[in-house]
Scaffold this motif. Sequence first.
Motif, PDB file in Angstrom:
ATOM      1  N   GLY A   1      68.398  52.391  -4.740  1.00 57.28           N
ATOM      2  CA  GLY A   1      67.101  52.842  -4.236  1.00 57.28           C
ATOM      3  C   GLY A   1      65.815  52.515  -5.327  1.00 57.28           C
ATOM      4  N   ASN A   2      66.645  52.508  -6.446  1.00 52.02           N
ATOM      5  CA  ASN A   2      65.404  52.391  -7.701  1.00 52.02           C
ATOM      6  C   ASN A   2      64.892  50.862  -7.298  1.00 52.02           C
ATOM      7  N   TYR A   3      63.345  51.500  -7.329  1.00 56.02           N
ATOM      8  CA  TYR A   3      62.966  50.137  -7.817  1.00 56.02           C
ATOM      9  C   TYR A   3      61.567  50.035  -8.955  1.00 56.02           C
ATOM     10  N   ILE A   4      61.470  48.928  -9.189  1.00 58.04           N
ATOM     11  CA  ILE A   4      60.906  48.432 -10.670  1.00 58.04           C
ATOM     12  C   ILE A   4      59.947  48.065  -9.789  1.00 58.04           C
ATOM     13  N   THR A   5      58.187  48.656 -11.009  1.00 53.26           N
ATOM     14  CA  THR A   5      57.139  47.792 -10.299  1.00 53.26           C
ATOM     15  C   THR A   5      56.589  47.798 -11.620  1.00 53.26           C
ATOM     16  N   TYR A   6      55.540  47.064 -12.149  1.00 50.47           N
ATOM     17  CA  TYR A   6      55.248  45.914 -13.373  1.00 50.47           C
ATOM     18  C   TYR A   6      53.721  46.638 -13.565  1.00 50.47           C
ATOM     19  N   LEU A   7      53.124  46.828 -14.410  1.00 48.56           N
ATOM     20  CA  LEU A   7      52.001  46.726 -14.644  1.00 48.56           C
ATOM     21  C   LEU A   7      51.745  46.173 -15.917  1.00 48.56           C
ATOM     22  N   PHE A   8      50.692  45.697 -16.036  1.00 46.83           N
ATOM     23  CA  PHE A   8      50.227  44.609 -16.605  1.00 46.83           C
ATOM     24  C   PHE A   8      48.531  44.591 -17.056  1.00 46.83           C
ATOM     25  N   GLY A   9      49.143  45.459 -18.194  1.00 45.18           N
ATOM     26  CA  GLY A   9      47.341  45.167 -19.512  1.00 45.18           C
ATOM     27  C   GLY A   9      46.312  43.277 -19.459  1.00 45.18           C
ATOM     28  N   ASN A  10      44.718  44.164 -19.917  1.00 44.02           N
ATOM     29  CA  ASN A  10      44.632  42.489 -19.532  1.00 44.02           C
ATOM     30  C   ASN A  10      44.626  42.164 -20.408  1.00 44.02           C
ATOM     31  N   GLY A  11      44.905  40.740 -20.601  1.00 45.79           N
ATOM     32  CA  GLY A  11      45.764  39.844 -21.201  1.00 45.79           C
ATOM     33  C   GLY A  11      46.561  40.081 -21.950  1.00 45.79           C
ATOM     34  N   ALA A  12      47.892  40.666 -20.781  1.00 45.94           N
ATOM     35  CA  ALA A  12      49.788  41.106 -21.464  1.00 45.94           C
ATOM     36  C   ALA A  12      50.354  39.964 -21.213  1.00 45.94           C
ATOM     37  N   VAL A  13      49.754  38.647 -20.740  1.00 49.20           N
ATOM     38  CA  VAL A  13      50.580  37.163 -21.201  1.00 49.20           C
ATOM     39  C   VAL A  13      49.314  36.146 -21.194  1.00 49.20           C
ATOM     40  N   ALA A  14      50.270  35.256 -22.388  1.00 50.79           N
ATOM     41  CA  ALA A  14      49.234  34.279 -22.852  1.00 50.79           C
ATOM     42  C   ALA A  14      49.407  33.442 -22.481  1.00 50.79           C
ATOM     43  N   LEU A  15      48.809  31.425 -21.813  1.00 47.15           N
ATOM     44  CA  LEU A  15      49.031  30.631 -21.533  1.00 47.15           C
ATOM     45  C   LEU A  15      48.897  29.860 -22.312  1.00 47.15           C
ATOM     46  N   GLY A  16      49.595  29.136 -22.540  1.00 44.39           N
ATOM     47  CA  GLY A  16      49.537  27.769 -24.151  1.00 44.39           C
ATOM     48  C   GLY A  16      49.767  26.296 -23.065  1.00 44.39           C
ATOM     49  N   ASN A  17      49.324  25.676 -24.216  1.00 46.06           N
ATOM     50  CA  ASN A  17      50.285  24.223 -23.596  1.00 46.06           C
ATOM     51  C   ASN A  17      51.568  23.810 -24.399  1.00 46.06           C
ATOM     52  N   GLY A  18      52.564  23.335 -23.899  1.00 43.30           N
ATOM     53  CA  GLY A  18      53.636  23.081 -25.054  1.00 43.30           C
ATOM     54  C   GLY A  18      53.808  21.923 -25.366  1.00 43.30           C
ATOM     55  N   SER A  19      54.905  21.224 -26.296  1.00 41.76           N
ATOM     56  CA  SER A  19      55.295  20.470 -25.959  1.00 41.76           C
ATOM     57  C   SER A  19      56.927  20.270 -26.729  1.00 41.76           C
ATOM     58  N   PRO A  20      57.680  20.821 -25.830  1.00 43.99           N
ATOM     59  CA  PRO A  20      59.188  20.218 -25.686  1.00 43.99           C
ATOM     60  C   PRO A  20      59.908  19.090 -25.859  1.00 43.99           C
ATOM     61  N   VAL A  21      60.781  19.553 -27.135  1.00 44.60           N
ATOM     62  CA  VAL A  21      61.461  18.078 -27.164  1.00 44.60           C
ATOM     63  C   VAL A  21      61.905  17.081 -26.189  1.00 44.60           C
ATOM     64  N   GLY A  22      61.476  15.930 -26.999  1.00 45.27           N
ATOM     65  CA  GLY A  22      61.784  14.551 -26.110  1.00 45.27           C
ATOM     66  C   GLY A  22      60.259  14.473 -24.354  1.00 45.27           C
ATOM     67  N   HIS A  23      59.513  15.672 -24.871  1.00 40.08           N
ATOM     68  CA  HIS A  23      58.262  15.283 -23.617  1.00 40.08           C
ATOM     69  C   HIS A  23      57.680  13.989 -23.498  1.00 40.08           C
ATOM     70  N   VAL A  24      57.398  13.583 -22.612  1.00 42.54           N
ATOM     71  CA  VAL A  24      56.460  12.565 -23.067  1.00 42.54           C
ATOM     72  C   VAL A  24      55.577  12.796 -22.288  1.00 42.54           C
ATOM     73  N   ALA A  25      54.062  13.219 -22.837  1.00 41.43           N
ATOM     74  CA  ALA A  25      52.994  13.308 -22.148  1.00 41.43           C
ATOM     75  C   ALA A  25      52.294  12.103 -20.997  1.00 41.43           C
ATOM     76  N   THR A  26      52.051  10.798 -21.149  1.00 41.85           N
ATOM     77  CA  THR A  26      52.259  10.601 -20.239  1.00 41.85           C
ATOM     78  C   THR A  26      52.784   8.902 -20.758  1.00 41.85           C
ATOM     79  N   GLU A  27      52.823   8.072 -19.402  1.00 43.30           N
ATOM     80  CA  GLU A  27      53.150   7.036 -19.534  1.00 43.30           C
ATOM     81  C   GLU A  27      53.037   5.884 -18.361  1.00 43.30           C
ATOM     82  N   PHE A  28      53.400   4.733 -18.746  1.00 38.73           N
ATOM     83  CA  PHE A  28      52.398   3.708 -17.134  1.00 38.73           C
ATOM     84  C   PHE A  28      54.592   3.133 -16.914  1.00 38.73           C
ATOM     85  N   ASP A  29      53.970   2.821 -16.090  1.00 34.10           N
ATOM     86  CA  ASP A  29      55.139   2.255 -15.197  1.00 34.10           C
ATOM     87  C   ASP A  29      54.388   1.521 -13.337  1.00 34.10           C
ATOM     88  N   ARG A  30      55.346   0.193 -13.097  1.00 36.01           N
ATOM     89  CA  ARG A  30      54.759  -1.142 -12.289  1.00 36.01           C
ATOM     90  C   ARG A  30      55.549  -1.141 -11.491  1.00 36.01           C
TER      91      ARG A  30
END
Length: 142
Positions: free
Chosen positions: A46-75
């Motif tokens: 019955g132990n719960y875990i509650t998380y507290l986050f301060g301002n700016g605790a998590v950063a958001l960014g854009n990634g470029s994983p291996v093999g990532h194709v950002a834009t492509e065309f199809d028909r």
Amino acid sequence: MHSATKTYLKKKNLIATERDSTGVEFESYQDRKVTVDDGCPVDSDGNYITYLFGNGAVALGNGSPVGHVATEFDRDKQTGGGIDYLINRKAFILHPRGIAYTGKTRTKVETPLRTELAMAENWNPVYEPKQLRIVAIKHKLG
């Protein structure tokens, strides 16, 4: 926090409902916004875990994983007079500030599994402990 934790705090009149400048209501506990997630851990005792986050605790960014194709065309030339597709993809990264991901234990190249992200050996703190803006509180209700 878990919904059971929020319900307990609400019964004790410790959760306040506030309104921002645009009229949107939100709930707070000790001047911190409350987000309810029943995915927060609860163990068999019955132990719960509650998380507290301060301002700016998590950063958001854009990634470029291996093999990532950002834009492509199809028909599709067999549909009507033909349909052209423009496909755009983005890879977003959410990362806790002050903790470096080492990836010591990893099976896939492109992205770690959730179980791998939960392993302590895959993380290395780079900030002093008091400078980290994420805290886990282990508690019981009542």
